[in-house]
Design an enzyme around this catalytic site. Structure first.
Site, PDB file in Angstrom:
ATOM      1  N   GLU A  64      12.928  -4.105  37.714  1.00 37.28           N
ATOM      2  CA  GLU A  64      12.067  -4.922  36.937  1.00 37.28           C
ATOM      3  C   GLU A  64      12.253  -6.308  37.394  1.00 37.28           C
ATOM      4  O   GLU A  64      13.340  -6.751  36.948  1.00 37.28           O
ATOM      5  CB  GLU A  64      11.992  -4.724  35.292  1.00 37.28           C
ATOM      6  CG  GLU A  64      10.999  -5.622  34.736  1.00 37.28           C
ATOM      7  CD  GLU A  64      11.084  -5.640  33.271  1.00 37.28           C
ATOM      8  OE1 GLU A  64      11.952  -4.796  32.604  1.00 37.28           O
ATOM      9  OE2 GLU A  64      10.263  -6.264  32.617  1.00 37.28           O
ATOM     10  N   ASP A  86      26.661 -14.126  29.507  1.00 39.14           N
ATOM     11  CA  ASP A  86      25.913 -15.399  29.421  1.00 39.14           C
ATOM     12  C   ASP A  86      26.770 -16.197  28.437  1.00 39.14           C
ATOM     13  O   ASP A  86      27.223 -15.850  27.400  1.00 39.14           O
ATOM     14  CB  ASP A  86      24.485 -15.096  28.939  1.00 39.14           C
ATOM     15  CG  ASP A  86      23.838 -16.601  28.556  1.00 39.14           C
ATOM     16  OD1 ASP A  86      22.776 -16.214  28.349  1.00 39.14           O
ATOM     17  OD2 ASP A  86      24.421 -17.614  29.024  1.00 39.14           O
ATOM     18  N   ILE A  87      27.461 -17.441  29.078  1.00 40.03           N
ATOM     19  CA  ILE A  87      28.506 -18.276  28.323  1.00 40.03           C
ATOM     20  C   ILE A  87      27.417 -19.454  28.372  1.00 40.03           C
ATOM     21  O   ILE A  87      27.193 -20.120  29.264  1.00 40.03           O
ATOM     22  CB  ILE A  87      29.513 -18.694  29.182  1.00 40.03           C
ATOM     23  CG1 ILE A  87      30.277 -17.314  29.752  1.00 40.03           C
ATOM     24  CG2 ILE A  87      30.490 -19.246  28.029  1.00 40.03           C
ATOM     25  CD1 ILE A  87      30.791 -16.574  28.820  1.00 40.03           C
ATOM     26  N   ASP A  88      27.247 -20.029  26.954  1.00 39.83           N
ATOM     27  CA  ASP A  88      25.992 -21.112  26.673  1.00 39.83           C
ATOM     28  C   ASP A  88      26.891 -21.953  25.805  1.00 39.83           C
ATOM     29  O   ASP A  88      27.400 -21.647  24.970  1.00 39.83           O
ATOM     30  CB  ASP A  88      25.075 -20.251  25.933  1.00 39.83           C
ATOM     31  CG  ASP A  88      24.066 -21.277  25.532  1.00 39.83           C
ATOM     32  OD1 ASP A  88      23.977 -22.492  25.753  1.00 39.83           O
ATOM     33  OD2 ASP A  88      22.685 -20.973  25.548  1.00 39.83           O
ATOM     34  N   CYS A  99      31.869 -34.312  22.408  1.00 40.02           N
ATOM     35  CA  CYS A  99      31.326 -35.127  23.363  1.00 40.02           C
ATOM     36  C   CYS A  99      29.575 -34.673  23.358  1.00 40.02           C
ATOM     37  O   CYS A  99      28.960 -35.839  23.648  1.00 40.02           O
ATOM     38  CB  CYS A  99      31.911 -34.849  24.625  1.00 40.02           C
ATOM     39  SG  CYS A  99      32.121 -33.131  25.208  1.00 40.02           S
ATOM     40  N   GLY A 124      22.163 -23.550  35.572  1.00 38.75           N
ATOM     41  CA  GLY A 124      21.233 -24.881  35.787  1.00 38.75           C
ATOM     42  C   GLY A 124      21.032 -25.792  34.582  1.00 38.75           C
ATOM     43  O   GLY A 124      20.572 -26.834  34.990  1.00 38.75           O
ATOM     44  N   GLY A 167      25.178 -23.716  31.075  1.00 36.23           N
ATOM     45  CA  GLY A 167      26.062 -22.454  31.034  1.00 36.23           C
ATOM     46  C   GLY A 167      26.299 -21.844  32.196  1.00 36.23           C
ATOM     47  O   GLY A 167      25.701 -22.393  33.383  1.00 36.23           O
ATOM     48  N   LEU A 178      17.778 -11.287  32.526  1.00 38.16           N
ATOM     49  CA  LEU A 178      18.654 -12.260  32.652  1.00 38.16           C
ATOM     50  C   LEU A 178      18.161 -13.171  33.796  1.00 38.16           C
ATOM     51  O   LEU A 178      17.737 -12.563  34.851  1.00 38.16           O
ATOM     52  CB  LEU A 178      20.060 -12.018  33.078  1.00 38.16           C
ATOM     53  CG  LEU A 178      21.176 -13.368  33.113  1.00 38.16           C
ATOM     54  CD1 LEU A 178      21.033 -13.754  31.430  1.00 38.16           C
ATOM     55  CD2 LEU A 178      22.425 -12.813  33.122  1.00 38.16           C
ATOM     56  N   LYS A 179      18.219 -14.553  33.557  1.00 37.70           N
ATOM     57  CA  LYS A 179      17.378 -15.365  34.753  1.00 37.70           C
ATOM     58  C   LYS A 179      18.197 -14.947  36.209  1.00 37.70           C
ATOM     59  O   LYS A 179      19.599 -14.932  36.345  1.00 37.70           O
ATOM     60  CB  LYS A 179      18.263 -16.915  34.342  1.00 37.70           C
ATOM     61  CG  LYS A 179      17.724 -17.969  35.163  1.00 37.70           C
ATOM     62  CD  LYS A 179      17.866 -19.317  34.454  1.00 37.70           C
ATOM     63  CE  LYS A 179      17.063 -20.239  34.897  1.00 37.70           C
ATOM     64  NZ  LYS A 179      17.811 -21.353  36.186  1.00 37.70           N
TER      65      LYS A 179
END
Lengths: 426, 254
Positions: free
Chosen positions: A46, A111-113, A123, A163, A166, A318-319
Site C-alpha cells: 500500500e 520515528d524520532i521526532d 535552543c 526533511g 527528525g 510512514l513517509k
C-alpha cells in the site's frame, strides 16, 4: 549558499519535474520488490498520496515500476507514504470479502521526532531544529542502530532524514518484515527508557542491576553529554534550567548542597562535576536509591524518545524516502552512518535546488546522446534520468541508497537459492 | 482383536517416535483402538493424578524440594511416567497410558470455561514438574523434537557472557550461570522478557537461564492446549456423553 530558496508555492511546478527526471524509481522499485523472493510483494504494497489541497488517498498500489512512475507523474503527490504489504492488491481491497483483506508484512520502523524533546532542549521548540539540538538525532541514531544490530541481530537498516525535524529508521530484514504486532511493540518497549508525559518530572528511573543495553546506551550519551548538554544547551547555566535539573534529584541533602555551591560557582562544567561527585559519594553509602541520579539526568536529557505507536502497527503508514517535505522543500534522504558526524540537515538539498541544478548547461555530456539514439524510448528515458540526478546534489544520497540495496541484494540471492533448492529447480 | 498383535509390533520398535520420551506436548491424538474398560480406567487414573497434582500444589510451595519429593512418590505409585531413565515394557505402558488418558480427559474437560481452566492448570503443573525432572540433554532433545529452536549455550560462551547474563536476568547469580544451563532462544519467542528488558539479547537471541526456559516452554504448552480444547469443544465432545460415561466420570470430580 548551496540551497536555493524554497518557496512552497513553487511545488506544483517543481514536483512534476522531480517525478519525471529525478526520483530514483528504479532503485525504489528494486528496494520494495525485495529481490522477487515473495510473489506479488510489490503489487500488494500500500502507498498513500497526499495531493494538492491536502487531499489524502489511501490504498494505492501498482503492478509494475512503470505503472508506479506513470501514476506518480500523473497525480503529482505532495507527500508519499509507504504502508504494509497486504494479502491482496490494496487498490482492489473493496472487492475482497470483508475480513480477508489483511496487512501481512511491513518493515519495522522508528520515528524520532525532535518535538518529543521539547521539555529538554532550550535552543528550539516545536518544528524548529538547529545544529545544537541535531546532536540529539546523532545520539538517537547511534544508540538505536547499535541495539537493532547487536541485540536484535538485524542487518539491513535504512536511516532517513525526514526533511524537517527528525529521522526515520526502516529495518528491512526479512525477519523484521514478518514481525507480529506484539513483537514490534516488545522491541519498541525494550528500546524505551524515557517514560511519562508532561506531568512526570523524573522520566528515567534506573535500578540495580543495570542491563547491558542501558550501559551501552549510556556510553554513547556520555560521549556527547558534556559538549551537548553542559556547554551548548547550558542546562546548568540559568537558575530556571538549574531548577529543572535539581527537580530530578530526589535526595534533599544533595539538592541543598548544590544550591549553596551554585551560589558561588558559576562555571557549568564545575557545577556538573560537583553534582556527579555528590552522587558518587552517595553510592558508597549503605542506603539504596539515588545512586544513579547523574546517569538518569544524562538519559533524560539525551536518550532517544520513540513513539511506540509508530513502530507497533503492521499497517502503519510512514513517509517514504525520497519524498519531498512540503514545508521545507527538503528531500527525505538516506543518511550515511559512516558520515554521521558530518551530516548536516541544513545541507540536505531542497527540490528547488536540485531542479535548478538540472537546468544548468550540460558541459561534457553532449556526445553521449548520439551514441544512445538507437535505444528505445523508455530505456533512453531511464538513462537520461540516471544521468540527471547524478548532476544534482541528490546524487550522493542515491549512492547511499544504492549501497544499502547492494548489501540486501546479497541476502536475496541467498534466499532465492534456498527456494530453488527446495523446489529442486536447477 | 488386532490390538495385541499391534502392541507387540509397537514394543518391537521401541524407537517408536511417540513414546521415546517420557514427556510430550500431546500434539497427536492416539490412533489405536482400546477397550472400553481401559478407556475408563485410564481416565480415572489420570483424574487421580491431576487431583494429586492439585493437592500437592496446595499443601506445598510449588517447585520446592518438598513439592518435588511428594509428587515423585505419588506419581510412581499411580504408575505414570515421570523420569526418563527407565525403559522396557512397563515404562512404555506408562507412557501409552499417559498419552491416551490425557486425550480422554480433554473430551471431558473441554466443555466449560471452569473445567478448561482447571484442566489446563493441573496439566501445566504436571508438565512443569516433569520437564524439570529431565536431564539437561533430554530437555534439549525434547525441545528440538518439538520444533522449539532452543539451544543450550556452551560453557565457554557462558563464561564470556557471565557478567552480562547476571546483569540482565532476575535471580541469576554467578554460580547459577556456571552450574545450570542457559538457553539461546529467538527473541520472538521470549517477548515478555524482551518487552520488560529482563533478558540478555545478542544477535537476535534471548539468553534464558534454566529457571526461566520452563516458563517459555510452559507458555507454549498452555497455548497449544487451550487451542486444542477450544477445538474439541467445537467439534462436540458432548456427543460422547451417553456412550462413554463421561457424565458419571465428571460427577466424580465434583
Amino acid at each position: 549558499m548551496p540551497t536555493s530558496d524554497y518557496d512552497p508555492a513553487c511545488l506544483p511546478d517543481l514536483l512534476p519535474l522531480y517525478y519525471r527526471r529525478l526520483f530514483p524509481f528504479s532503485q525504489y522499485y528494486r528496494w520494495l520488490s525485495y529481490g522477487g523472493v515473495s510473489k506479488n510483494y510489490f503489487q500488494n504494497r500500500e502507498f498513500s498520496f497526499t495531493l494538492k489541497d491536502d487531499i489524502y488517498v489511501r490504498y494505492q498500489s501498482f503492478t509494475t515500476q512503470n505503472e508506479l512512475e506513470k501514476e506518480m507523474q500523473k497525480m503529482v503527490p505532495y507527500k508519499v507514504d509507504i504502508g504494509a504489504v497486504y494479502s491482496h492488491r490494496p487498490s482492489q481491497h473493496n472487492a475482497v470479502k470483508s475480513g480477508s483483506f489483511q496487512a501481512l508484512e511491513k518493515e519495522l520502523v522508528f520515528d524520532i521526532d525532535m518535538t518529543d524533546y521539547d521539555d529538554v532542549r532550550r535552543c528550539c521548540s516545536a518544528a524548529d531544529i538547529c545544529s545544537k539540538c541535531w546532536t540529539l538525532m546523532i545520539i538517537a541514531i547511534r544508540i538505536l542502530d547499535r541495539a537493532l544490530r547487536e541485540d536484535f541481530g538485524f542487518h539491513h537498516l535504512l536511516w532517513v532524514y525526514s526533511g524537517r525535524r527528525g529521522v526515520h529508521c526502516w529495518v528491512c530484514d526479512d525477519a523484521a518484515r514478518k514481525l507480529s504486532v506484539a513483537a514490534r511493540s516488545a522491541v519498541a518497549e525494550y528500546l524505551s527508557l524515557v517514560k511519562g508525559g508532561e506531568e512526570t518530572l523524573r522520566k528515567v528511573v534506573l535500578s540495580d542491576p543495570i542491563h547491558p543495553f542501558i550501559n551501552h546506551s549510556l556510553s554513547v550519551v556520555e560521549r556527547y553529554f558534556q559538549q551537548y548538554a553542559i556547554v551548548e544547551q547550558d542546562i546548568l547555566g540559568s537558575k530556571e534550567s538549574v531548577d529543572k535539573v535539581l527537580a530530578l534529584l530526589l535526595t534533599t541533602h544533595i539538592k541543598k548542597d548544590l544550591t549553596i555551591y551554585y551560589q558561588d560557582e558559576k562555571n557549568p562544567m564545575k557545577r556538573w562535576d560537583r553534582l556527579c561527585a555528590l552522587v558518587e559519594h552517595k553510592k558508597s553509602s549503605i542506603k539504596k536509591g539515588g545512586q544513579y541520579f547523574d546517569k538518569e539526568i544524562m538519559l533524560q536529557y539525551c536518550y532517544p524518545r520513540l513513539d511506540v505507536n509508530v513502530s507497533k502497527g503492521v499497517n502503519h503508514l510512514l513517509k517514504s524516502p525520497f519524498s519531498v517535505h512540503p514545508k521545507t522543500g527538503r528531500i527525505s534522504v538516506p543518511i550515511d552512518l559512516k558520515e554521521l558526524n558530518t551530516f548536516d540537515p541544513f545541507e540536505v538539498p531542497t527540490i528547488s535546488l536540485i531542479c535548478e541544478e538540472l537546468e544548468r548547461p550540460r558541459a561534457d555530456e553532449a556526445e553521449e546522446d548520439d551514441v544512445k539514439d538507437k535505444e528505445n524510448e523508455q530505456e533512453a528515458g531511464e538513462r537520461r534520468r540516471i544521468r540527471d540526478y547524478k548532476r544534482t546534489s541528490l546524487a550522493k544520497y542515491v549512492k547511499v541508497f544504492d549501497r544499502f540495496l547492494e548489501a540486501m541484494a546479497r541476502s536475496w540471492k541467498g534466499e532465492m537459492l534456498k527456494k530453488s533448492d527446495l523446489q529442486k529447480d536447477f | 482383536m488386532q490390538f495385541l498383535g499391534r502392541r507387540k509390533k509397537l514394543i518391537g520398535n521401541f524407537q517408536n517416535d511417540l513414546y521415546d520420551q517420557c514427556l510430550q506436548f500431546y500434539g497427536q491424538p492416539p490412533l489405536e483402538n482400546i477397550s472400553l474398560s481401559e478407556f475408563e480406567s485410564f481416565a480415572v487414573e489420570r483424574l487421580k493424578l491431576l487431583k494429586t497434582v492439585e493437592n500437592v500444589g496446595v499443601s506445598c510451595v510449588k517447585n520446592s524440594e518438598r513439592y518435588t519429593k511428594k509428587l515423585d512418590a505419588e506419581i510412581s505409585s499411580l504408575n505414570f511416567p515421570h523420569r526418563a531413565e527407565l525403559g522396557g515394557i512397563s515404562e512404555y505402558e506408562k507412557r501409552r497410558k499417559d498419552h491416551i488418558s490425557h486425550f480422554i480427559l480433554r473430551l471431558a474437560y473441554c466443555q466449560t470455561e471452569d473445567l478448561r481452566r482447571w484442566f489446563i492448570q493441573q496439566e501445566m503443573d504436571l508438565f512443569r514438574y516433569r520437564f524439570n525432572c529431565l536431564h539437561s540433554k533430554h530437555k534439549t532433545d525434547f525441545l528440538h523434537k518439538n520444533n522449539l529452536k532452543y539451544e543450550t549455550v556452551s560453557a565457554e560462551e557462558k563464561k564470556n557472557l557471565k557478567d552480562k547474563l547476571i546483569a540482565s536476568s532476575y535471580g541469576l547469580s554467578g554460580t547459577k550461570v556456571e552450574e545450570h544451563d542457559v538457553y539461546k532462544v529467538p527473541f520472538q519467542d521470549a517477548l515478555d522478557l524482551v518487552r520488560t528488558r529482563k533478558v540478555y539479547l545478542l544477535a537476535g537471541n534471548a539468553y534464558i537461564p534454566h529457571h526461566e526456559i520452563v516458563t517459555i516452554v510452559l507458555n507454549d504448552f498452555r497455548t497449544r492446549l487451550s487451542k486444542a480444547l477450544a477445538v474439541s469443544n467445537k467439534i462436540g465432545a458432548h456427543h460422547l456423553h451417553g456412550e462413554m460415561n463421561v457424565v458419571n466420570f465428571k460427577g466424580r470430580h465434583y
